[in-house]
Design a protein around this motif. Structure first.
Motif, PDB file in Angstrom:
ATOM      1  N   ARG A   1      57.534  51.571  25.512  1.00 23.97           N
ATOM      2  CA  ARG A   1      57.809  51.969  26.899  1.00 23.97           C
ATOM      3  C   ARG A   1      56.532  52.306  27.669  1.00 23.97           C
ATOM      4  NH1 ARG A   1      63.056  55.965  25.907  1.00 23.97           N
ATOM      5  NH2 ARG A   1      64.562  54.309  25.461  1.00 23.97           N
TER       6      ARG A   1
ATOM      7  N   LEU B   1      62.547  64.004  35.163  1.00 23.37           N
ATOM      8  CA  LEU B   1      63.003  62.649  34.855  1.00 23.37           C
ATOM      9  C   LEU B   1      63.536  62.541  33.433  1.00 23.37           C
ATOM     10  CD1 LEU B   1      60.211  60.666  36.707  1.00 23.37           C
ATOM     11  CD2 LEU B   1      62.643  60.669  37.282  1.00 23.37           C
ATOM     12  N   LEU B   2      62.863  63.185  32.482  1.00 22.00           N
ATOM     13  CA  LEU B   2      63.350  63.163  31.101  1.00 22.00           C
ATOM     14  C   LEU B   2      64.706  63.849  30.983  1.00 22.00           C
ATOM     15  CD1 LEU B   2      60.027  63.921  29.203  1.00 22.00           C
ATOM     16  CD2 LEU B   2      61.322  61.786  29.120  1.00 22.00           C
ATOM     17  N   ALA B   3      64.920  64.880  31.780  1.00 25.45           N
ATOM     18  CA  ALA B   3      66.173  65.629  31.712  1.00 25.45           C
ATOM     19  C   ALA B   3      67.328  64.891  32.380  1.00 25.45           C
ATOM     20  CB  ALA B   3      65.993  66.992  32.364  1.00 25.45           C
TER      21      ALA B   3
ATOM     22  N   VAL C   1      67.483  61.479  33.574  1.00 29.39           N
ATOM     23  CA  VAL C   1      67.614  60.019  33.494  1.00 29.39           C
ATOM     24  C   VAL C   1      67.899  59.605  32.060  1.00 29.39           C
ATOM     25  CG1 VAL C   1      66.395  57.823  33.797  1.00 29.39           C
ATOM     26  CG2 VAL C   1      66.114  59.658  35.480  1.00 29.39           C
ATOM     27  N   GLU C   2      68.859  58.703  31.884  1.00 25.54           N
ATOM     28  CA  GLU C   2      69.178  58.143  30.581  1.00 25.54           C
ATOM     29  C   GLU C   2      68.867  56.649  30.582  1.00 25.54           C
ATOM     30  OE1 GLU C   2      73.186  59.061  29.544  1.00 25.54           O
ATOM     31  OE2 GLU C   2      72.780  61.208  29.262  1.00 25.54           O
TER      32      GLU C   2
ATOM     33  N   CYS D   1      56.802  58.066  33.619  1.00 28.89           N
ATOM     34  CA  CYS D   1      57.862  59.014  33.243  1.00 28.89           C
ATOM     35  C   CYS D   1      59.240  58.364  33.307  1.00 28.89           C
ATOM     36  CB  CYS D   1      57.805  60.242  34.142  1.00 28.89           C
ATOM     37  SG  CYS D   1      56.358  61.285  33.861  1.00 28.89           S
ATOM     38  N   VAL D   2      59.466  57.507  34.286  1.00 28.10           N
ATOM     39  CA  VAL D   2      60.731  56.767  34.325  1.00 28.10           C
ATOM     40  C   VAL D   2      60.853  55.900  33.075  1.00 28.10           C
ATOM     41  CG1 VAL D   2      62.017  54.961  35.531  1.00 28.10           C
ATOM     42  CG2 VAL D   2      60.914  56.784  36.839  1.00 28.10           C
TER      43      VAL D   2
ATOM     44  N   ALA E   1      61.735  57.909  29.989  1.00 25.82           N
ATOM     45  CA  ALA E   1      63.139  58.314  29.984  1.00 25.82           C
ATOM     46  C   ALA E   1      64.078  57.138  29.699  1.00 25.82           C
ATOM     47  CB  ALA E   1      63.493  58.949  31.328  1.00 25.82           C
TER      48      ALA E   1
ATOM     49  N   GLY F   1      64.591  54.752  31.861  1.00 31.04           N
ATOM     50  CA  GLY F   1      65.164  54.302  33.118  1.00 31.04           C
ATOM     51  C   GLY F   1      64.513  53.031  33.632  1.00 31.04           C
TER      52      GLY F   1
ATOM     53  N   ALA G   1      64.264  70.109  28.971  1.00 33.33           N
ATOM     54  CA  ALA G   1      63.220  69.128  28.637  1.00 33.33           C
ATOM     55  C   ALA G   1      61.845  69.773  28.642  1.00 33.33           C
ATOM     56  CB  ALA G   1      63.261  67.967  29.627  1.00 33.33           C
TER      57      ALA G   1
END
Length: 396
Positions: free
Chosen positions: A15, A113-115, A117-118, A136-137, A140, A142, A268
């Motif tokens: 990622r 974003l970690l918290a 976004v799945e 960061c997206v 996560a 995303g 997170a």
């Protein structure tokens, strides 16, 4: 131990494979190697208010923050953040349940974003965007969906129809940055109202990065998105002390949001840094209580620096997009006969002894910003004047 270099699987998380070393590290190293003036990275070359620095020294000497501070942040800072939001924007937040202190705005963005976004969720973000957004997206899981700010009539503007069209059934949240880095655009009340209506209509979460909230110029105004109808309960507002008080190395940021959102982001954040910057949190609490004259004077001084550098860039042959906020001026290098911002920035230290940042790195499709270069004006007058003198070589 096995030879990991021969493994078919890359060592780096896939990622993150597309990101590599940040352009800021590359250009800052180039500035050091060539002895150039660094107008690339957005940090001041002077410290902030002496009374704020002394507050940090006092906290150190008094033993406040030398051990782990509370996970959500020291009560004094959380109270000061809540008071700031109430005084400036008439937004009321409970310092115990609706404020979370972070290791700068960068961690706040990552944790949010970690918290929230799945894998598979779409995140709509204004492009060009600060480089940590994309990373960061990706972390996560995303999918980032850019909505590009485009230059028109001397500044970068948002196409609200394009924003609306970017939202799909897979969209989880909007990532909004105003005042906007790197373009210097400040979204208007009308634009923010339209964004709020879209978020409510499509039941979207919103993360707003407002770290330059006090750095708006001319007739622009900063209006938090959380002030609009239906937005307080769905918005994570992010800010920090670094840009406002010129202590970027302290890395003290915060979020304000409804309790459910703060709880999610804290879940997170506690596995990232857990806590940080203990003594500095006490100092920032005092900084946020400075009188309006400090904020007004700081903004006025930076507007003057913006004009000093902007005039010099125009004289050197750049097309300048006048920023309404932030530390940065975006330019077009086409009038100089240049087409490749990255190549231009790599050669600029040898040509002029100045370092800048190619905006192309802030786009998903680099060709969109291929002719754009960003300069920082948060420097001493002497530094800016010397940089302007050096850049004049381009005109000849």
């Amino acid at each position: 131990m096995a030879d990991m270099t021969s493994s078919p699987r890359p060592l780096l998380n896939r990622r993150l494979a597309e990101f590599g070393t940040t352009v800021f590290a590359e250009m800052s190293a180039l500035a050091l190697r060539t002895g150039s003036i660094n107008l690339g990275q957005g940090f001041p070359d002077t410290d902030g208010p002496e009374e704020v620095r002394e507050a940090a020294v006092r906290a150190l000497r008094d033993g406040r923050g030398n051990q782990y501070p509370p996970g959500p942040g020291v009560p004094e800072l959380r109270t000061a953040v809540a008071a700031h939001q109430r005084r400036r924007y008439n937004l009321s937040f409970d310092p115990d349940t609706e404020v979370l202190v972070t290791a700068g705005a960068t961690e706040a963005i990552a944790a949010a974003l970690l918290a929230l976004v799945e894998p598979g969720d779409e995140v709509v973000a204004l492009e060009p965007y600060y480089d940590s957004y994309a990373a960061c997206v990706a972390l996560a899981g995303g999918r980032r969906v850019p909505v590009t700010l485009r230059p028109r009539d001397g500044r970068f503007r948002l196409d609200l129809d394009e924003l609306r069209d970017a939202v799909t059934d897979r969209t989880r949240l909007l990532l909004i940055n105003t005042p906007h880095n790197p373009t210097g655009t400040v979204l208007t009340r009308e634009e923010l109202a339209a964004i709020a209506e879209l978020a409510v209509e499509r039941d979207l979460l919103v993360i707003t990065d407002e770290v330059y909230e006090h750095l708006v110029y001319d007739d622009a105004e900063h209006v938090p998105l959380a002030t609009f109808p239906g937005m307080r309960e769905r918005t994570v507002t992010i800010s920090s002390a670094g840009k406002t008080f010129s202590f970027t190395g302290w890395k003290v940021g915060w979020i304000t949001a409804a309790p459910e959102l703060v709880t999610a982001v804290r879940s997170a954040k506690q596995y990232l840094t857990y806590v940080s910057a203990g003594p500095f949190q006490y100092a920032v609490a005092e900084a946020l209580a400075l009188p309006d004259s400090y904020f007004d004077g700081f903004r006025s001084d930076l507007q003057r620096k913006r004009d000093l550098l902007g005039d010099g860039l125009r004289a050197a042959g750049f097309e300048v997009y006048q920023p309404q906020g932030t530390y940065f001026i975006t330019t077009d290098i086409t009038p100089l006969g240049e087409k490749d911002a990255y190549a231009f920035c790599r050669a600029l230290p040898e040509r002029c002894g100045v370092v800048a940042i190619p905006n192309s790195v802030f786009y998903d499709a680099p060709d969109v910003g291929r002719n754009q270069v960003r300069f920082a004006f948060c420097k001493k007058d002497g530094t800016l004047s010397e940089a302007v003198d050096r850049l004049r070589r381009l005109a000849s």
